[in-house]
Design a protein around this motif. Structure first.
Motif, PDB file in Angstrom:
ATOM      1  N   LYS A  50       0.723  -1.396   0.152  1.00 52.48           N
ATOM      2  CA  LYS A  50      -0.249  -0.043  -0.512  1.00 52.48           C
ATOM      3  C   LYS A  50       0.527   1.145  -0.050  1.00 52.48           C
ATOM      4  CE  LYS A  50      -4.414   1.337   2.142  1.00 52.48           C
ATOM      5  NZ  LYS A  50      -4.919   1.531   2.695  1.00 52.48           N
ATOM      6  N   ARG A  51       1.587   1.167   0.491  1.00 51.68           N
ATOM      7  CA  ARG A  51       2.662   2.695   1.132  1.00 51.68           C
ATOM      8  C   ARG A  51       3.026   3.166  -0.608  1.00 51.68           C
ATOM      9  NH1 ARG A  51       5.788   5.117   5.902  1.00 51.68           N
ATOM     10  NH2 ARG A  51       3.832   4.741   6.377  1.00 51.68           N
ATOM     11  N   ALA A  52       3.878   2.051  -1.272  1.00 50.51           N
ATOM     12  CA  ALA A  52       4.788   1.622  -2.299  1.00 50.51           C
ATOM     13  C   ALA A  52       3.801   2.114  -3.860  1.00 50.51           C
ATOM     14  CB  ALA A  52       5.365   0.062  -2.384  1.00 50.51           C
ATOM     15  N   ALA A  54       1.102   4.308  -3.316  1.00 48.70           N
ATOM     16  CA  ALA A  54       1.080   5.929  -3.511  1.00 48.70           C
ATOM     17  C   ALA A  54       1.876   6.335  -3.738  1.00 48.70           C
ATOM     18  CB  ALA A  54       0.933   5.686  -1.971  1.00 48.70           C
ATOM     19  N   GLU A  55       2.974   5.864  -3.038  1.00 50.33           N
ATOM     20  CA  GLU A  55       4.695   6.008  -3.906  1.00 50.33           C
ATOM     21  C   GLU A  55       5.092   5.862  -5.272  1.00 50.33           C
ATOM     22  OE1 GLU A  55       7.556   4.718  -2.180  1.00 50.33           O
ATOM     23  OE2 GLU A  55       7.671   5.371  -0.172  1.00 50.33           O
ATOM     24  N   ALA A  56       4.366   5.585  -5.661  1.00 54.31           N
ATOM     25  CA  ALA A  56       4.583   5.084  -6.811  1.00 54.31           C
ATOM     26  C   ALA A  56       3.313   5.554  -7.940  1.00 54.31           C
ATOM     27  CB  ALA A  56       3.488   3.463  -7.629  1.00 54.31           C
ATOM     28  N   MET A  57       2.332   6.075  -7.260  1.00 52.17           N
ATOM     29  CA  MET A  57       1.756   6.890  -7.987  1.00 52.17           C
ATOM     30  C   MET A  57       1.461   8.606  -8.068  1.00 52.17           C
ATOM     31  SD  MET A  57      -2.060   4.947  -6.645  1.00 52.17           S
ATOM     32  CE  MET A  57      -3.400   6.695  -6.990  1.00 52.17           C
ATOM     33  N   ASP A  58       2.260   8.363  -7.258  1.00 56.29           N
ATOM     34  CA  ASP A  58       2.978  10.191  -6.631  1.00 56.29           C
ATOM     35  C   ASP A  58       4.196   9.456  -8.079  1.00 56.29           C
ATOM     36  OD1 ASP A  58       1.405  11.141  -4.990  1.00 56.29           O
ATOM     37  OD2 ASP A  58       2.757  10.479  -3.828  1.00 56.29           O
ATOM     38  N   ARG A  59       4.665   9.122  -8.244  1.00 56.26           N
ATOM     39  CA  ARG A  59       5.800   9.166  -9.372  1.00 56.26           C
ATOM     40  C   ARG A  59       5.444   9.198 -10.466  1.00 56.26           C
ATOM     41  NH1 ARG A  59       9.008  10.464 -12.204  1.00 56.26           N
ATOM     42  NH2 ARG A  59      10.513   9.479 -13.191  1.00 56.26           N
ATOM     43  N   LEU A  60       4.037   8.563 -11.246  1.00 58.34           N
ATOM     44  CA  LEU A  60       3.597   8.520 -12.695  1.00 58.34           C
ATOM     45  C   LEU A  60       2.535   9.900 -12.375  1.00 58.34           C
ATOM     46  CD1 LEU A  60       1.500   4.709 -11.857  1.00 58.34           C
ATOM     47  CD2 LEU A  60       3.063   5.571 -13.679  1.00 58.34           C
ATOM     48  N   SER A  61       2.434  10.402 -11.628  1.00 58.50           N
ATOM     49  CA  SER A  61       1.677  11.899 -11.885  1.00 58.50           C
ATOM     50  C   SER A  61       2.897  12.046 -12.147  1.00 58.50           C
ATOM     51  CB  SER A  61       1.011  12.025 -10.370  1.00 58.50           C
ATOM     52  OG  SER A  61       0.525  13.675 -10.416  1.00 58.50           O
ATOM     53  N   SER A  62       4.417  12.838 -11.821  1.00 58.16           N
ATOM     54  CA  SER A  62       4.640  14.033 -11.641  1.00 58.16           C
ATOM     55  C   SER A  62       6.007  12.900 -12.741  1.00 58.16           C
ATOM     56  CB  SER A  62       6.286  13.779 -10.775  1.00 58.16           C
ATOM     57  OG  SER A  62       6.968  12.614 -10.794  1.00 58.16           O
ATOM     58  N   ARG A  64       6.006  14.281 -16.853  1.00 63.22           N
ATOM     59  CA  ARG A  64       5.328  15.234 -17.909  1.00 63.22           C
ATOM     60  C   ARG A  64       5.429  13.667 -19.145  1.00 63.22           C
ATOM     61  NH1 ARG A  64       4.361  19.458 -18.024  1.00 63.22           N
ATOM     62  NH2 ARG A  64       5.079  19.918 -20.489  1.00 63.22           N
ATOM     63  N   HIS A  65       3.958  13.598 -19.824  1.00 63.17           N
ATOM     64  CA  HIS A  65       3.634  12.698 -20.983  1.00 63.17           C
ATOM     65  C   HIS A  65       3.619  11.618 -21.079  1.00 63.17           C
ATOM     66  CE1 HIS A  65       4.249  16.826 -23.354  1.00 63.17           C
ATOM     67  NE2 HIS A  65       5.712  16.931 -22.309  1.00 63.17           N
ATOM     68  N   LEU A  66       3.606  10.865 -20.121  1.00 60.34           N
ATOM     69  CA  LEU A  66       3.137   9.588 -19.313  1.00 60.34           C
ATOM     70  C   LEU A  66       1.444   9.573 -19.117  1.00 60.34           C
ATOM     71  CD1 LEU A  66       3.919   6.476 -18.405  1.00 60.34           C
ATOM     72  CD2 LEU A  66       4.234   7.166 -16.536  1.00 60.34           C
ATOM     73  N   ARG A  67       1.051   9.169 -19.747  1.00 62.15           N
ATOM     74  CA  ARG A  67      -0.822   8.283 -19.649  1.00 62.15           C
ATOM     75  C   ARG A  67      -0.440   6.952 -19.250  1.00 62.15           C
ATOM     76  NH1 ARG A  67      -0.424   8.294 -25.812  1.00 62.15           N
ATOM     77  NH2 ARG A  67      -1.514  10.857 -26.254  1.00 62.15           N
ATOM     78  N   TRP A  68      -1.173   7.077 -17.765  1.00 61.27           N
ATOM     79  CA  TRP A  68      -1.147   6.243 -17.101  1.00 61.27           C
ATOM     80  C   TRP A  68      -2.596   5.925 -16.517  1.00 61.27           C
ATOM     81  CZ3 TRP A  68      -2.367   6.660 -11.360  1.00 61.27           C
ATOM     82  CH2 TRP A  68      -2.491   8.024 -11.058  1.00 61.27           C
ATOM     83  N   ALA A  69      -2.653   4.311 -15.783  1.00 63.46           N
ATOM     84  CA  ALA A  69      -4.307   3.998 -15.396  1.00 63.46           C
ATOM     85  C   ALA A  69      -3.689   2.816 -14.407  1.00 63.46           C
ATOM     86  CB  ALA A  69      -5.038   3.569 -16.023  1.00 63.46           C
ATOM     87  N   ILE A  70      -4.801   2.609 -13.333  1.00 64.10           N
ATOM     88  CA  ILE A  70      -4.634   2.300 -12.085  1.00 64.10           C
ATOM     89  C   ILE A  70      -5.307   0.682 -12.820  1.00 64.10           C
ATOM     90  CG2 ILE A  70      -5.322   1.073  -9.801  1.00 64.10           C
ATOM     91  CD1 ILE A  70      -2.491   3.561 -10.089  1.00 64.10           C
ATOM     92  N   ILE A  71      -5.224  -0.745 -12.458  1.00 71.63           N
ATOM     93  CA  ILE A  71      -6.184  -1.701 -11.701  1.00 71.63           C
ATOM     94  C   ILE A  71      -6.394  -1.905 -10.842  1.00 71.63           C
ATOM     95  CG2 ILE A  71      -6.655  -4.281 -13.111  1.00 71.63           C
ATOM     96  CD1 ILE A  71      -4.573  -3.356 -15.528  1.00 71.63           C
ATOM     97  N   ASP A  72      -7.939  -1.833 -10.276  1.00 75.24           N
ATOM     98  CA  ASP A  72      -7.607  -2.226  -8.734  1.00 75.24           C
ATOM     99  C   ASP A  72      -8.889  -3.278  -9.040  1.00 75.24           C
ATOM    100  OD1 ASP A  72      -7.403  -1.859  -6.400  1.00 75.24           O
ATOM    101  OD2 ASP A  72      -9.445  -0.213  -5.974  1.00 75.24           O
ATOM    102  N   ARG A  73      -7.843  -4.584  -8.882  1.00 72.70           N
ATOM    103  CA  ARG A  73      -9.050  -5.750  -8.286  1.00 72.70           C
ATOM    104  C   ARG A  73      -9.339  -6.191  -6.929  1.00 72.70           C
ATOM    105  NH1 ARG A  73     -11.345  -6.896 -13.120  1.00 72.70           N
ATOM    106  NH2 ARG A  73     -11.733  -9.299 -13.011  1.00 72.70           N
ATOM    107  N   THR A  74      -8.352  -5.861  -6.558  1.00 71.52           N
ATOM    108  CA  THR A  74      -9.119  -5.897  -5.337  1.00 71.52           C
ATOM    109  C   THR A  74      -9.348  -4.657  -4.214  1.00 71.52           C
ATOM    110  OG1 THR A  74      -6.568  -6.065  -4.622  1.00 71.52           O
ATOM    111  CG2 THR A  74      -7.164  -7.828  -5.318  1.00 71.52           C
ATOM    112  N   LEU A  77      -7.530   0.623  -3.009  1.00 73.38           N
ATOM    113  CA  LEU A  77      -8.350   2.371  -2.570  1.00 73.38           C
ATOM    114  C   LEU A  77      -9.263   2.232  -2.839  1.00 73.38           C
ATOM    115  CD1 LEU A  77      -6.433   3.272  -6.870  1.00 73.38           C
ATOM    116  CD2 LEU A  77      -5.241   3.876  -4.624  1.00 73.38           C
ATOM    117  N   LYS A  78      -9.407   3.792  -2.102  1.00 70.34           N
ATOM    118  CA  LYS A  78     -10.485   3.534  -0.845  1.00 70.34           C
ATOM    119  C   LYS A  78     -10.955   5.236  -1.744  1.00 70.34           C
ATOM    120  CE  LYS A  78     -10.397   0.127   1.397  1.00 70.34           C
ATOM    121  NZ  LYS A  78     -10.981  -0.345   1.216  1.00 70.34           N
TER     122      LYS A  78
END
Length: 139
Positions: A50-52, A54-62, A64-74, A77-78
């Motif tokens: 879970k902590r990693a 959050a860090e990965a999403m921050d990294r994806l967010s920062s 530039r020009h990277l299109r990204w998405a999350i798969i959350d089958r379990t 994410l609240k």
């Protein structure tokens, strides 16, 4: 448009039609540093603690020009809107069916991402430039 799936489980590939390029979570930093063109990176939320995550999403967010998405089958994410608030272009939840991430969905997600990109937002104005206010002197 192609999909890149960052995950530990091959079973997630069934969500895609056509099959995605598969990468391990260790490849995420390289994808962020040098974003592939005409691609969307789908990160499996369950592939990281879970902590990693959050860090990965921050990294994806920062990145530039990277299109990204999350798969959350379990349902880790609240707050699913957080994906979009951070700049993600798609969220795949637990109820997604096999083959639901198809070329049309990739194109829609890419279009959404382009609308959020500040570099392209100015080029996609919703107002016609011909109907701007002419000024008080013209009245």
């Amino acid at each position: 448009m192609k999909a890149i799936l960052v995950c530990k489980s091959r079973s997630l590939e069934l969500l895609f039609d056509p099959s995605p390029e598969r990468k391990s979570p260790q490849d995420l930093e390289a994808l962020c540093a040098d974003p592939p063109e005409d691609s969307i990176v789908f990160l499996d939320a369950a592939a990281l603690p879970k902590r990693a995550l959050a860090e990965a999403m921050d990294r994806l967010s920062s990145s530039r020009h990277l299109r990204w998405a999350i798969i959350d089958r379990t349902r880790i994410l609240k707050d699913t809107a957080l994906v979009f608030h951070l700049g993600g272009c798609d969220y795949i939840g637990a109820d997604a069916e096999e083959g639901s991430i198809d070329l049309q969905r990739l194109d829609r997600a890419a279009l959404f991402a382009s609308r959020m990109d500040p570099d392209t937002r100015a080029h996609h104005s919703h107002r016609s430039h011909g109907s701007t206010f002419p000024g008080w002197d013209a009245l």
